[in-house]
Motif scaffolding. Structure first.
Motif, PDB file in Angstrom:
ATOM      1  N   SER A 179       4.008 -15.620   1.490  1.00  0.00           N
ATOM      2  CA  SER A 179       4.986 -15.229   0.580  1.00  0.00           C
ATOM      3  C   SER A 179       6.242 -15.629   1.106  1.00  0.00           C
ATOM      4  O   SER A 179       7.221 -16.113   0.258  1.00  0.00           O
ATOM      5  CB  SER A 179       5.004 -13.793   0.778  1.00  0.00           C
ATOM      6  OG  SER A 179       3.936 -12.941   0.439  1.00  0.00           O
TER       7      SER A 179
ATOM      8  N   GLN B 183       5.121 -10.413  -4.870  1.00  0.00           N
ATOM      9  CA  GLN B 183       4.053  -9.725  -4.159  1.00  0.00           C
ATOM     10  C   GLN B 183       4.488  -7.995  -4.702  1.00  0.00           C
ATOM     11  O   GLN B 183       3.829  -7.330  -4.912  1.00  0.00           O
ATOM     12  CB  GLN B 183       3.697  -9.898  -2.809  1.00  0.00           C
ATOM     13  CG  GLN B 183       2.519  -9.358  -2.186  1.00  0.00           C
ATOM     14  CD  GLN B 183       2.355  -9.744  -0.786  1.00  0.00           C
ATOM     15  OE1 GLN B 183       2.929 -10.432  -0.126  1.00  0.00           O
ATOM     16  NE2 GLN B 183       1.072  -9.169  -0.490  1.00  0.00           N
TER      17      GLN B 183
ATOM     18  N   ASP C  92       2.045 -14.601  -6.377  1.00  0.00           N
ATOM     19  CA  ASP C  92       1.869 -14.107  -5.020  1.00  0.00           C
ATOM     20  C   ASP C  92       0.772 -12.754  -5.068  1.00  0.00           C
ATOM     21  O   ASP C  92       1.378 -11.903  -5.291  1.00  0.00           O
ATOM     22  CB  ASP C  92       3.041 -13.776  -4.332  1.00  0.00           C
ATOM     23  CG  ASP C  92       3.071 -13.646  -2.921  1.00  0.00           C
ATOM     24  OD1 ASP C  92       1.920 -13.345  -2.372  1.00  0.00           O
ATOM     25  OD2 ASP C  92       4.157 -13.361  -2.270  1.00  0.00           O
ATOM     26  N   GLU C  93      -0.255 -13.005  -4.869  1.00  0.00           N
ATOM     27  CA  GLU C  93      -1.296 -11.822  -4.755  1.00  0.00           C
ATOM     28  C   GLU C  93      -1.283 -11.096  -6.024  1.00  0.00           C
ATOM     29  O   GLU C  93      -1.042  -9.986  -5.952  1.00  0.00           O
ATOM     30  CB  GLU C  93      -1.135 -10.940  -3.697  1.00  0.00           C
ATOM     31  CG  GLU C  93      -1.330 -11.718  -2.314  1.00  0.00           C
ATOM     32  CD  GLU C  93      -1.467 -10.682  -1.248  1.00  0.00           C
ATOM     33  OE1 GLU C  93      -2.378  -9.665  -1.463  1.00  0.00           O
ATOM     34  OE2 GLU C  93      -1.086 -11.123  -0.193  1.00  0.00           O
TER      35      GLU C  93
HETATM   36 MG   LIG Z   1       2.745 -11.849   1.057  1.00  0.00          MG
END
Ligand SMILES: [Mg+2]
Ligand SMILES: Nc1ncnc2c1ncn2[C@@H]1O[C@H](COP(=O)(O)OP(=O)(O)OP(=O)(O)O)[C@@H](O)[C@H]1O
Ligand SMILES: Nc1ncnc2c1ncn2[C@@H]1O[C@H](COP(=O)(O)OP(=O)(O)OP(=O)(O)O)[C@@H](O)[C@H]1O
Ligand SMILES: [Mg+2]
Lengths: 333, 295, 511, 333
Positions: free
Chosen positions: C52, C94, C173-174
């Motif tokens: 991240s 995220q 991010d995810e």
């Molecule tokens: Mg992360």
């Protein structure tokens, strides 16, 4: 807009917090220097002891406010509560139901504490159980407490009549222990207890959790309402302690007692570094904030440069400057 | 000749409404005059907003070292202890206007005062004499003892007459609140003969409300204190403001003068000087008109 | 899957020797990375590896301590995320970054509202938002206030918001951490679409099969270092896991025997949570791991919150055979029932407080000696938790919000475990957790069951439920629509129940 | 600061929001009924028109406060600002620099608006650029504005001297258009503009975003500081508009003008349904809140049941009850 701004908004390490905690004390030190420049008498023991002694009311009330504010609440009723508790206390002591002055004094003090706690409880229940925004709830109770005081005093003053009792009570404000005025001792003892409870006990931990994030607290099995209500009760007790010191000082109270003290108390709390959004409580910062407020007023009176019409303006400016100094201190690093 | 060095501390309320502004004005004026008159004299004038800060101010003055204190307390009872401390230190104390419950030589050397009960009484007597059957609506000040004294005086003044008090409400010595209260009185009572507003500042609001409502039943309004605007109206023969009751802010000047005299002329000045609550009428108005005063 | 763009295609964005330190701790070290147009470049690594952070640098949120970023071969310096956005580099965070008081459409168009004269064109924005969401396979009402959406719904809104900006490089991010297979599939399709338009994509996920499916190249980060970059064809999920964790993670799910005892520790009958769940009845046996499956918005979270007293609900609850009614979490925790929220940032952790405070928050009573909190024992407990749950933190005085997402989750689990509950309800236990840690958490859950505790697992990852549960209940639109056990515990059976697309299957199966 | 348990804080259906928005109006309706029971004259057109007319100052100031509060700020200086702007305006009009009364009046009004905006800008910059907690920053500027006013007026009143000008100006408060008093028109026009800007324009959208979540706004490319500062400027302009109505009423102002109006304005905003934490702004609710406050005072005086000593207490109680009614309304469903 750049990243630096957002970085400062959320401190990155516990280091930062430390500087923030120290900032009010630096502001206080600067004020002491300023005062010494303004008037030679300023730095005398007599003057400083006077100033600190009389900051006791606001300081002690502000300690309670630190609890309420760190829990995410607010209490605007404290000034009115001072008048209300003091009125009832004096009326009770004037009633003569107990003949012995000492016993009467002790009973009166106990009564004041009980009433303070009850007023705090009332505030707490309205905001928590009644789910009313604290600003409005305590503005309402401010009206109630002040109105009741006006009614009790029938628009006039309520004065402690019994001379003997008064003589007995006087030392609570004017007395000294080992050369230190009683109110100063009261400030530090109250602050020490408040700091212990806030930083070292289970309740204090819960209080900060509730102020930081209500949901997290709730999901962690903390009774948010109970914790907040107790904070208001603590505030009520602190008000009562302030009343215990206030009554012997002037021996009398009226419907105008304590007007705007709520704003002063909140100012002391914020100047001391506690954020109004809750989740942080700085007991010693609050005490320092109360000293700062009182010293600003003292310097105004001791210095002869300022037209009395402008005192309010200068005080306002000094508070803002003190906060700017704090900010720039905590931004450095 | 070398004048001896003397400091007089003057502690008065902050100029938070017209009358106290007058007090500040006169205190400043006389301070200047006195200092010109006596080269060794320093006069420190300090204002405070409420009893607690005034107690602080008195303490602060004492720390600076003063030979005499002239004080007009915001609220007398809460300040007794602070004054007592100064007095006990051997300082000359002149108390102005507002007396604590125990107002004797133990607390002060000199007492100069307007007469609050008389202010109410004179107004009451005037109303009872001019309009003996009047229905009167009363606007009070703030819930503090002076207000209560004026009220009691007023009741004495109308005793024995047919004057009927419709209602008393607080106007907080504030024009806007007086305006509001008057509007509501006018709504509530179809007939009002006289409004007693206890203070000239509030009369400003009262008169506007009456004018706006276009009501003609109100015969006149009685204020108090003797602000220049109201005195001017009396002087000009305004029907709505036939009289005013004096409660001169200049009393602070009298007290300062007397105090300076006692310090310099070694004349022992002490006791009580009660100024009259003179009824200002068209005939005598001129002598109470100070166009330069802020009040 | 498309063919990877050839090496000849010019590089769109490049990171060279990027390093980043927070205070004395260096979390990224000399990282290099390239993205070409039309390429999906996946970044994988353990929790706290620095993924991240790297993405935030590329998107202008953080400034690198050292190193440079090049766009089209030109070195650039971003003055902030908005600057990066202007250059076509956008990031799906995220964490959820939406204004809770605004509506979905207002959030999606925030900062670039469509004008109509002096005003904003709400109708056009609502339509645009609905379209963008529909592309993601979602029917969220554009006029709904974001504060009322579930985490998954917010995630979709966030993705829709980012995709509406003109973009050349999109960083995810995810994005799928809180999505169910259904939405995940839609998202992957969207990614395939935009990649076809020549957009470069950076993709972070802990779901390795997903990475295998979508990515062209994979870069593995470990402790802030680039371990390797490979074409995806050279890597199987198991290889990825090994590269990430540094050891074999062949067996993700622990072996365990289904609980033999049929001792009902918790019985729920006809439970209703107004607006979320209706007529829910189920029971939990001692030592059992019970799974709850369902699509996003099925009401699993709310049902459990209702049962443990965090939400108003009505119905019969029996705990150890005794009727129980929990007024709040305090009551249910006292009875030994712990609920771990799926919303770790909003309801799990105090982000601005330190790790020890968070760890002991729910169980502070155990750390009190006399009147005082024993700070030393607290710090020992933190050491123990860091060791037991493998919380990766550079320093122990960090604030909880400064932990990486996965490590926050571990801290949350550790916090609740300190309570020593007999019944544990875990909502999305492995959301955002790397594969190595997942294995640990599964082992841990199995051990809890072994110790005789009973566990309810709510998860949107079906393999995970199938891997560790004894029984799985499926919810759809607020109702429990079926139970699968043993042989029937397959993804297909669950999906059929969860979506209701096979009408013949639903009614007869209800538990 | 919000104690509401999170499930009520985040209502589940759009129904809830509507009910919350409607709640103040229901409270107002209940008050009207109560008033009608208390006194026959209450419901008369003359009385209601009086009450609404004089609520204009607080209502218009509270509209500005709605902006500041929805942006996540707070402004305690508005009462002092009223006094300050009014003083400067009257002093300017007394200065006689422009001979023609009408031109002078227009110039005076323009000046008031400019000063109001400048004061707002000052507040805004201190809180945003100076990064000082709004509570403290505006408490400081409250002291400054009030102090300067005291100094300008030398503690007394500042009165509009030119009779002709006064006559010209009077209708701005006392006049009527089509039978509707000008101040009432001013309330509704200002509110309509405020509602338009808040709900329909880009700036309004950004304002709510900033109040709702500062970080999100920043990531969306919104200049948080600019948006907040403008909100304070809007507050300043609203104060200036209130001054434009206030000066013709008594033709004078003093250092006590506007004392505690800040609390009344904030109360009106909160009673109207805007949360103090920011992110929600209810323009029409605020107007309704201002009416409620004024009507409570009106009923107190018109009814014969309450001792004048207790009015404050009853007012406080009514505010609390009104909020409780609101809460229970929005909880039902
Ligand atoms: Mg992360
Ligand atoms: N603001 C910060 N201050 C200090 N340390 C930080 C900060 N932000 C991140 N870190 C640390 O940097 C490291 C990398 O975090 P990062 O969020 O990049 O991990 P990640 O690879 O995304 O992990 P995850 O898979 O759990 O999301 C972590 O150890 C984290 O604690
Ligand atoms: N904004 C909304 N408006 C109306 N209903 C909503 C809204 N958000 C959620 N719901 C309803 O709430 C219920 C459950 O929501 P939620 O997404 O929290 O369920 P869940 O099963 O816990 O999902 P998750 O997989 O995210 O944990 C569903 O019936 C859904 O339709
Ligand atoms: Mg859920």
């Amino acid at each position: 807009m750049n990243t630096a701004a957002s970085d400062t908004a959320k401190p990155k390490t516990s280091r930062d917090w430390d500087l923030r905690a120290v900032a009010p004390f630096i502001a206080l030190a600067l004020l002491l220097v300023l005062g010494a420049l303004a008037n030679d008498n300023f730095i005398s023991v007599a003057n400083l002891s006077n100033v600190i002694t009389r900051s006791a009311f606001i300081a002690i009330i502000a300690l309670g406010a630190t609890y309420v504010i760190s829990s995410g609440g607010l209490d605007l009723s404290v000034g009115a509560m001072v008048a209300f508790v003091a009125s009832l206390m004096i009326l009770f002591m004037n009633s003569g139901v107990i003949a012995d002055p000492l016993l009467m004094l002790i009973a009166g003090m106990a009564l004041a504490l009980a009433i303070g706690a009850a007023c705090g409880l009332f505030n707490g229940l309205i905001t928590t159980v009644g789910q009313i925004e604290p600003f409005i709830a305590t503005l309402g109770t401010m009206g109630i407490y002040r109105g009741l005081t006006t009614w009790l005093s029938q628009g006039g003053a309520i004065t402690l009549r019994d001379r003997e009792l008064q003589a007995l009570y006087r030392p609570v404000y004017f007395g000294e222990v080992l050369g230190v005025p009683v109110p100063i001792i009261a400030i530090f003892v109250t602050a020490a207890i408040a700091a212990f409870v806030l930083y070292r006990t289970r309740y204090g931990r819960h209080l900060i959790a509730v102020g930081s994030n209500e949901d997290v607290a709730r999901y962690s099995g903390i009774s948010v309402k109970r914790v907040r209500t107790i904070a208001y009760v603590v505030q009520g007790l602190c008000v009562a302690i302030a009343v215990l010191l206030y009554v012997p000082r002037l021996g009398s109270t009226s419907a105008t007692t304590g007007i705007l003290w709520e704003l002063q108390a909140i100012t002391a709390v914020v100047v001391g570094g506690t954020a109004l959004r809750g989740g942080v409580g700085r007991i010693w910062g609050t005490v320092c904030g109360a000293f700062i407020l009182e010293i600003v007023g003292n310097i105004m009176i001791l210095s002869n440069f300022v037209s009395e019409y402008l005192i309010g303006a200068i005080q306002g400016a000094i508070i803002i400057i003190a906060m700017l100094v704090q900010r720039s201190l905590s931004r450095r690093s | 000749q070398e004048e001896k060095k003397v400091t007089i501390g003057v502690s008065i309320p902050a100029a938070d409404h017209g009358w106290t502004a007058g007090v500040v004005y006169h205190a400043e004026r006389v301070a200047k005059l006195l200092m010109e008159e006596h080269p060794g004299l320093t006069v420190l004038v300090k204002t405070s907003a409420d009893p607690a800060t005034q107690a602080n101010a008195v303490q602060d003055l004492a720390v600076q070292g003063i030979d005499a204190l002239v004080i007009l307390p915001t609220d007398p009872d809460p300040l007794v202890n602070a004054i007592q401390q100064v007095k006990d230190a051997g300082t000359f104390v002149a108390l102005v206007d507002r007396a604590p419950s125990n107002n004797d030589n133990g607390v002060r050397d000199l007492y100069v005062a307007g007469n609050n009960p008389a202010l109410g009484r004179v107004a009451g007597e005037y109303i009872a004499a001019t309009t003996p059957d009047a229905k009167v609506a009363v606007i009070r000040g703030l819930p503090i003892p002076i207000d209560q004294q004026r009220q009691d005086g007023f009741d004495q003044g109308i005793e024995g007459s047919n004057v009927e008090i419709l209602e008393r409400q607080y106007g907080n010595w504030n024009r806007d609140d007086a305006f509001r209260v008057t509007q509501d009185y006018l709504t509530k009572y179809p007939e009002i003969d006289v409004i007693w507003a206890q203070d000239d500042d509030m009369v400003v609001g009262v008169l506007e409300a009456i004018e706006q409502a276009g009501r003609t039943d109100i015969q006149y309004v009685v204020g108090g204190a003797g602000s220049k605007d109201m005195v001017k109206r009396v002087m000009d023969g305004d029907k709505m403001v036939p009289v005013d009751v004096l409660y001169p802010p200049a009393m602070i000047a009298t007290a300062m003068q007397l105090t300076a005299d006692s310090l310099y002329d070694q004349v022992p000045v002490s006791g009580e000087y009660i100024l009259d609550a003179t009824l200002v009428t068209k005939e005598n108005a001129e002598q109470f008109y100070f166009p330069d005063s802020p009040f | 899957m498309m063919a990877a763009p050839s090496e000849k295609v010019p590089v769109l964005i490049e990171a060279r020797g990027l390093s980043k330190s927070f205070g004395p701790v260096e979390v990224l070290h000399e990282v290099g990375l390239t993205v070409r147009p039309g390429e999906v470049h996946a970044i994988i690594g353990e929790n706290g590896a620095g993924k991240s952070t790297l993405m935030k640098i590329l998107a202008g949120t953080h400034a690198p301590t050292r190193g440079e970023i090049r766009i089209d071969g030109q070195a650039v310096q971003f003055s902030g995320p908005v600057d990066a956005e202007h250059r076509g580099i956008v990031l799906v965070h995220q964490e959820i970054l939406l204004a809770p008081d605004l509506t979905v459409a207002q959030n999606i168009y925030l900062g670039r509202e469509l004008p109509k004269g002096l005003t904003v064109d709400d109708r056009a924005m609502n339509e645009g938002a609905a379209r963008a969401l529909a592309d993601l396979g979602s029917e969220i009402d554009p006029k709904a206030t974001v504060g009322r959406l579930s985490i998954a719904q917010r995630q979709l809104v966030q993705i829709a918001r980012v995709l509406l900006v003109p973009h050349r490089v999109v960083i995810f991010d995810e994005p799928t951490a809180s999505l169910t297979p259904f939405e995940t599939e839609a998202l992957l399709k969207v990614i395939t679409d935009i990649r076809a338009k020549g957009v470069g994509i950076l993709y972070i996920s802990h779901r390795l099969p997903e990475v295998k499916e979508i990515a062209d190249r994979v870069t593995v980060l470990r402790d802030g270092h680039v371990v390797a970059t490979h074409d995806v064809s050279e890597l199987e999920p198991a290889d990825m896991a090994r590269l990430m964790v540094g050891r074999d993670v062949s067996k993700l799910y622990p072996d365990r025997q289904a609980a033999a005892v049929q001792d009902k520790v918790l019985e729920v009958e006809d439970f209703n949570v107004p607006g979320y769940a209706r007529h829910a009845s189920f029971h939990l046996n001692k030592g059992e791991i019970l799974g709850f499956a369902g699509l996003v918005g099925a009401g699993r979270t709310e049902l459990m919150e209702g049962v443990v007293g965090l939400r108003r609900g009505s119905g019969t609850v029996r705990h150890l055979g005794q009727p129980a009614s929990f007024a709040d979490a305090q009551a249910s925790l006292k009875a030994g029932i712990a609920y771990l929220s799926e919303d770790r940032k909003g309801k799990g952790l105090l982000l601005l407080k330190d790790l020890a405070t968070n760890l002991t928050l729910a169980s502070i009573g155990k750390f009190v000696r006399g009147l005082q909190i024993d700070r030393k024992r607290e710090s020992e407990a933190l050491d123990a938790a860091i060791a037991e749950f493998d919380i990766r933190t550079g320093r122990k005085d960090l604030l909880a919000g400064q932990l990486s997402g996965g490590n926050q989750q571990k801290l949350l689990i550790a916090k609740m475990m300190l309570l020593d509950p007999s019944i544990v309800i875990i909502d999305e236990p492995t959301r955002g957790i790397d594969i190595g840690t997942k294995e640990q958490i599964y082992k841990f859950i199995a051990r809890l069951a072994q110790e005789g505790r009973s566990i309810i697992v709510i998860s949107s990852e079906m393999p995970e439920l199938i891997g560790i549960c004894d029984r799985i209940l499926v919810m759809r639109s607020g109702e429990i629509v079926g139970e699968v056990t043993g042989e029937r515990m397959t993804e297909n059976d669950i999906v059929v129940l969860a979506t209701g697309v096979n009408p013949g299957m639903t009614s007869g199966e209800a538990a």
